[in-house]
Write a protein that holds these residues in place. Structure first.
Motif, PDB file in Angstrom:
ATOM      1  N   LEU A   1       3.643  -8.189 -11.056  1.00  0.00           N
ATOM      2  CA  LEU A   1       3.063  -9.182 -10.156  1.00  0.00           C
ATOM      3  C   LEU A   1       1.801  -8.629  -9.494  1.00  0.00           C
ATOM      4  O   LEU A   1       0.789  -9.335  -9.327  1.00  0.00           O
ATOM      5  CB  LEU A   1       4.103  -9.583  -9.105  1.00  0.00           C
TER       6      LEU A   1
ATOM      7  N   SER B   1      -1.046  -8.594 -12.072  1.00  0.00           N
ATOM      8  CA  SER B   1      -1.544  -9.965 -12.318  1.00  0.00           C
ATOM      9  C   SER B   1      -2.346 -10.474 -11.125  1.00  0.00           C
ATOM     10  O   SER B   1      -3.345 -11.195 -11.287  1.00  0.00           O
ATOM     11  CB  SER B   1      -0.354 -10.895 -12.602  1.00  0.00           C
ATOM     12  N   THR B   2      -1.904 -10.092  -9.936  1.00  0.00           N
ATOM     13  CA  THR B   2      -2.647 -10.514  -8.739  1.00  0.00           C
ATOM     14  C   THR B   2      -4.042  -9.901  -8.702  1.00  0.00           C
ATOM     15  O   THR B   2      -5.027 -10.562  -8.337  1.00  0.00           O
ATOM     16  CB  THR B   2      -1.867 -10.130  -7.483  1.00  0.00           C
ATOM     17  N   ASP B   3      -4.135  -8.629  -9.093  1.00  0.00           N
ATOM     18  CA  ASP B   3      -5.458  -7.995  -9.137  1.00  0.00           C
ATOM     19  C   ASP B   3      -6.383  -8.706 -10.129  1.00  0.00           C
ATOM     20  O   ASP B   3      -7.561  -8.944  -9.840  1.00  0.00           O
ATOM     21  CB  ASP B   3      -5.315  -6.523  -9.532  1.00  0.00           C
TER      22      ASP B   3
ATOM     23  N   LEU C   1      -6.157 -11.807 -11.041  1.00  0.00           N
ATOM     24  CA  LEU C   1      -6.472 -13.121 -10.498  1.00  0.00           C
ATOM     25  C   LEU C   1      -7.582 -13.034  -9.451  1.00  0.00           C
ATOM     26  O   LEU C   1      -8.516 -13.845  -9.427  1.00  0.00           O
ATOM     27  CB  LEU C   1      -5.211 -13.748  -9.899  1.00  0.00           C
ATOM     28  N   VAL C   2      -7.501 -12.043  -8.586  1.00  0.00           N
ATOM     29  CA  VAL C   2      -8.519 -11.880  -7.542  1.00  0.00           C
ATOM     30  C   VAL C   2      -9.875 -11.544  -8.163  1.00  0.00           C
ATOM     31  O   VAL C   2     -10.906 -12.085  -7.757  1.00  0.00           O
ATOM     32  CB  VAL C   2      -8.077 -10.789  -6.541  1.00  0.00           C
TER      33      VAL C   2
ATOM     34  N   ARG D   1      -6.130  -9.438  -1.886  1.00  0.00           N
ATOM     35  CA  ARG D   1      -4.928  -9.159  -2.686  1.00  0.00           C
ATOM     36  C   ARG D   1      -3.660  -9.394  -1.878  1.00  0.00           C
ATOM     37  O   ARG D   1      -2.705 -10.026  -2.361  1.00  0.00           O
ATOM     38  CB  ARG D   1      -4.989  -7.711  -3.181  1.00  0.00           C
TER      39      ARG D   1
ATOM     40  N   VAL E   1      -3.034 -13.163  -1.382  1.00  0.00           N
ATOM     41  CA  VAL E   1      -2.505 -13.833  -2.579  1.00  0.00           C
ATOM     42  C   VAL E   1      -1.051 -13.441  -2.817  1.00  0.00           C
ATOM     43  O   VAL E   1      -0.202 -14.284  -3.173  1.00  0.00           O
ATOM     44  CB  VAL E   1      -3.390 -13.483  -3.801  1.00  0.00           C
ATOM     45  N   LEU E   2      -0.715 -12.159  -2.640  1.00  0.00           N
ATOM     46  CA  LEU E   2       0.682 -11.732  -2.821  1.00  0.00           C
ATOM     47  C   LEU E   2       1.605 -12.423  -1.830  1.00  0.00           C
ATOM     48  O   LEU E   2       2.724 -12.830  -2.165  1.00  0.00           O
ATOM     49  CB  LEU E   2       0.777 -10.218  -2.639  1.00  0.00           C
TER      50      LEU E   2
ATOM     51  N   LEU F   1       2.237 -15.900  -3.075  1.00  0.00           N
ATOM     52  CA  LEU F   1       3.117 -15.942  -4.247  1.00  0.00           C
ATOM     53  C   LEU F   1       4.572 -15.635  -3.881  1.00  0.00           C
ATOM     54  O   LEU F   1       5.511 -16.240  -4.422  1.00  0.00           O
ATOM     55  CB  LEU F   1       2.623 -14.960  -5.301  1.00  0.00           C
TER      56      LEU F   1
END
Length: 900
Positions: free
Chosen positions: A7, A10-12, A14-15, A33, A36-37, A40
């Motif tokens: 996760l 994937s977040t990195d 996405l950012v 980051r 967003v985490l 989620l």
């Protein structure tokens, strides 16, 4: 932990994909980051339940069957089954989305809508039959092509066979051929029965020479002799661009064949003559196979193809003459070559043009027009009539296409978008209205500086360019009538038959074209140009604007100019800084010219580059402060097309010079107290010397002003009116006005060549101010000295008692009054004048007045000789028209030198 690591990665990603923060800014990346985490992790919405979706789909199918719509249920089930092989992880989400959008599908769904998803079958086009071809090409009307000559089986070359002529109907031929049009037909199918097989065998034997050349045992080529008729067939096919045996693809003759009955050398010479013709014609056929994109090249290709078609028709007629022999016929290669020469020679010239086009690099699309123009003129000079007619006709056919953008530009003021062949381009930015004529459109030039247009159009480019700009300006004036008004109803025809008639065959082609094209240009240029000129004169007051410019800048009305100049000089002499205020200066100018010019049309500005902070220095020289005064006149924007900004700057230069001359005259004519000490008016006295110097300075200034007004400005303004009346278009008017400004600048010694002479004139103007200041200062001293002498003489008189002497002194002495600010300013002015005089003569101590006058007189004589001599020298060394005026001015000034 593995889930959290995945996760986080994937977040990195996405950012990085959405925000795009550089790696150097780690703090911002961490903030985004974490945000967003957090979103989620706290997300409460789960994925679509695929099992629930499947149950809803099955329930929907059962519902269709329950309500009696089995056909709809079957179609729904069929498509669900077809979709199963294409399932992926997003399929339940798509189904869920569609189920949420559904609105009573059982009642609103129509099965007929599924038919629109089926692609219709393509209907094949009907088969092409010979009957359709005959109907479209007009074979039915041409009855001669259906005549067949049948010879008796026992006929020979020596006997005249009976000819049986039959006419085949179109219906029988087309019906017979349409049975099996798709099958490949052979020569055997074309043979006539029952002797067709024998005839075919005879044809094969007659063409046996066309087999591959053989060699003997020593690898030597065996030469095959061919008949004249066989070689003629090969020659005609080769000239038609068809593959042959006796010639290769490059029209080179094969060495394996020799003409029967003549020597090898003679045969090779004759065959090479035809091969040379074929090699010259081949570039034309290759050129016609190209697919040009430019309309100019397309019409040229079409014209070349027409010329080749005429050659092919002649070749076909020659072939027909030898195929269907009707009488005694002599087969002669030399005769055929002689017969083809009149049509081949023009094509050779055309081939040279195409070869030259292919050899040149980076040629323009209109380059072939120049080559056609030159080649047609050369053919006329060499009396090659056929070549002249062919090239001239092709030239005018192609020139009609080049005339289209010219016609659109001259009639509507428009340019074709993407046209790279026209010589006019439009600026990408919209310019102010006064600059439209000069800056909105430009003539294109090549990197070498040549005009981007055919050379033969250069004499008419100016009028074409001017006509289009006239239409554009008329549109901005809202005076552009319908486009048809500018389309000449009697536009001259530009074709070869009209421009180059037979009765003018001895006139040069270039002159015929120039005369015809000039008439064509005049038919479109005259109306727009005349209309624009009339609007400038009648609606926008061009002549009235010129009168205003002459009155303001050239000081044509002396009384009004004196009013303006006197007000400015009064502020300078009073050490007032209000003259530097543009509002005050504008008010002065408007009041001076209010009798003849509307106030709103005149304004004034100050150029800070020519202003000095010292009021004394500003009033003591014509080189400072006066050039800073800038008068302006508000003109209608169409008038500003003729009176450009460069012309206004020239007007301003003349205005400044006239103002400087008037400044010198003003200070010399300024009234001085009528106070003459004893002995000052004698021949050698200071006052006499002052009056002599003052007279000479006034004479010089008046001579310069008289020269400018009577010999420069007045004649040139009159000539300007005549030139504007004779101008054919706006460009001629602009040129006439620009020449007028250039003439008055040169004749008034304002050019770069006469800059030292002009500076010397300004030195004389400054000298006049120095003389006036010195005399004013000396008068002030004399008045003080005389007053002091009177006081002392009254007190020291021996015949009066002290009481009477005191009373007498009081009687001759003015009653003392209280000092005011004006007295302080007057004393300050005297002190400043004395200091300025010391600085101007370059000494630390003030010299006596008579010494200064003597020095000033010497400076004047030196400057005058320099001006007169310089004008003489420049006038003799120069070939300009202004040299005559310079010589006249020198002659006027030399009168003062003789009196020195």
């Amino acid at each position: 932990m593995a889930f959290l690591a995945q996760l986080g990665a994937s977040t990195d990603e996405l950012v990085d994909a959405i925000v795009g923060i550089p790696e150097s800014d780690q703090e911002t990346r961490i903030i985004f980051r974490e945000a967003v985490l957090r979103l989620l992790r706290n997300h409460t919405y789960l994925r679509t339940n695929q099992f629930e979706v499947e149950d809803r789909l099955k329930g929907l199918e059962e519902r269709f069957r329950v309500i009696g719509r089995d056909a709809l249920a079957d179609a729904f089930h069929k498509r669900l089954e077809a979709l199963k092989p294409h399932h992926n992880k997003f399929t339940p989400d798509v189904f869920h989305f569609l189920l949420e959008l559904a609105d009573q599908p059982a009642q609103n769904t129509q099965l007929t809508a599924l038919d629109e998803l089926v692609e219709p079958e393509e209907i094949p086009p009907p088969n092409l039959t010979w009957k359709d071809v005959a109907r479209e090409d007009g074979w039915i009307q041409e009855r001669d092509i259906w005549l067949f000559n049948r010879h008796a089986p026992d006929s020979s070359d020596d006997e005249e066979a009976a000819e049986i002529k039959t006419v085949a109907s179109v219906e029988t031929l087309t019906s017979a051929s349409s049975v099996d049009d798709r099958a490949q037909r052979t020569a055997l199918d074309c043979a006539f029965k029952p002797q067709g097989g024998e005839l075919l065998q005879q044809a094969k034997e007659a063409l046996s020479w066309r087999r591959a050349p053989a060699t003997n045992g020593q690898d030597q080529l065996v030469i095959t002799t061919v008949s004249t008729l066989q070689l003629l067939r090969e020659v005609l096919f080769m000239l038609s661009g068809l593959p042959t045996t006796a010639f290769d693809a490059d029209c080179h003759p094969s060495p394996a064949y020799q003409l029967q009955g003549i020597s090898l050398e003679a045969s090779n010479a004759l065959v090479n003559s035809f091969a040379e013709c074929g090699r010259k014609i081949a570039p034309l056929r290759a050129f016609c196979k190209r697919k040009a994109r430019s309309p100019l090249l397309q019409v040229f290709e079409s014209s070349v193809q027409k010329a080749l078609d005429s050659l092919d028709k002649r070749l076909a007629s020659i072939q027909g003459r030898y195929v269907a022999i009707r009488g005694d016929t002599v087969v002669s290669l030399v005769g055929v070559l002689t017969e083809l020469k009149p049509i081949l020679n023009p094509l050779f010239s055309l081939s040279n043009i195409i070869r030259q086009l292919q050899e040149e690099k980076n040629t323009h699309a209109f380059r072939y027009l120049e080559l056609l123009y030159d080649a047609a003129g050369m053919a006329q000079l060499q009396a090659h009539r056929d070549t002249y007619h062919l090239l001239g006709g092709i030239f005018f056919d192609c020139f009609q296409v080049y005339l289209k953008p010219i016609r659109l530009w001259m009639e509507e003021g428009k340019l074709l978008s993407g046209d790279r062949t026209f010589f006019v381009s439009e600026s990408s930015t919209k310019l102010p209205l006064p600059q439209i004529w000069k800056g909105q459109f430009k003539l294109l030039h090549s990197p070498e500086g040549n005009l981007h247009a055919p050379r033969f159009l250069n004499p008419a480019i100016h009028r074409i360019f001017t006509a289009g700009k006239s239409i554009v300006v008329l549109k901005h004036m809202k005076r552009h009538a319908a486009t048809s008004k500018y389309k000449a109803t009697d536009e001259p025809r530009m074709d070869f038959a009209t421009v180059c008639p037979d009765h003018l065959q001895f006139a040069p082609f270039s002159e015929l074209f120039s005369a015809a094209f000039d008439a064509w240009i005049q038919s479109k240029h005259h109306t727009a140009a005349v209309t624009l000129q009339e609007l400038l004169y009648n609606s926008y007051g061009l002549l009235q604007s010129l009168d205003m410019l002459e009155e303001v800048y050239l000081m044509s009305d002396g009384s009004k100019s004196d009013t303006l100049a006197s007000a400015v000089f009064r502020h300078l002499d009073n050490f007032s800084s209000s003259w530097k205020d543009r509002f005050t200066l504008t008010e002065i100018a408007q009041e001076a010219f209010s009798a003849s010019i509307d106030s709103y049309r005149i304004f004034a500005e100050i150029d800070p580059r020519n202003i000095v902070h010292s009021a004394i220095a500003g009033r003591s020289s014509v080189r400072v402060n006066l050039p800073a005064i800038r008068l302006g006149c508000r003109l209608n924007w169409p008038v500003q097309i003729v009176v450009t900004e460069e012309a206004i700057r020239g007007y301003q230069t003349i205005f400044t010079f006239l103002l400087q001359a008037r400044r010198a005259i003003h200070v010399l004519k300024h009234p001085i107290k009528n106070f003459h000490p004893q002995g000052s008016l004698s021949a050698t006295g200071p006052m006499a010397r002052y009056y002599v110097l003052r007279t000479k300075l006034l004479w010089f200034c008046d001579a310069v002003v008289t020269y400018l007004t009577t010999l420069v400005l007045a004649p040139n303004t009159a000539k300007l009116r005549v030139d504007l009346g004779d101008a054919g278009d706006v460009d001629d008017m602009i040129k006439a006005h620009a020449d007028f400004v250039s003439r008055i600048l040169h004749e008034s010694c304002q050019g770069a060549k006469l800059q030292p002479i002009r500076d010397c004139m300004l030195d004389i103007f400054d000298l006049a101010i120095k003389v006036a200041d010195a005399q004013k200062l000396e008068m002030s001293r004399w008045e003080k000295d005389e007053h002091e002498i009177m006081r002392l003489s009254a007190i020291s008189s021996p015949y009066a008692s002290p009481a009477k002497a005191k009373a007498k002194y009081v009687a001759v002495t003015p009653k003392p009054r209280r000092r005011t600010d004006q007295d302080d300013e007057s004393d300050k002015e005297s002190q400043d004048l004395e200091w300025n005089l010391e600085q101007s003569i370059g000494d630390n101590e003030v010299k006596p007045h008579h010494v200064l006058l003597k020095k000033f007189l010497g400076d004047f004589e030196r400057h005058l000789r320099f001006v007169a001599g310089g004008l003489r020298g420049v006038a003799r060394a120069s070939k300009e028209q202004a040299a005559v005026k310079w010589d006249l001015l020198a002659e006027m000034l030399e009168v003062g030198i003789k009196d020195l």
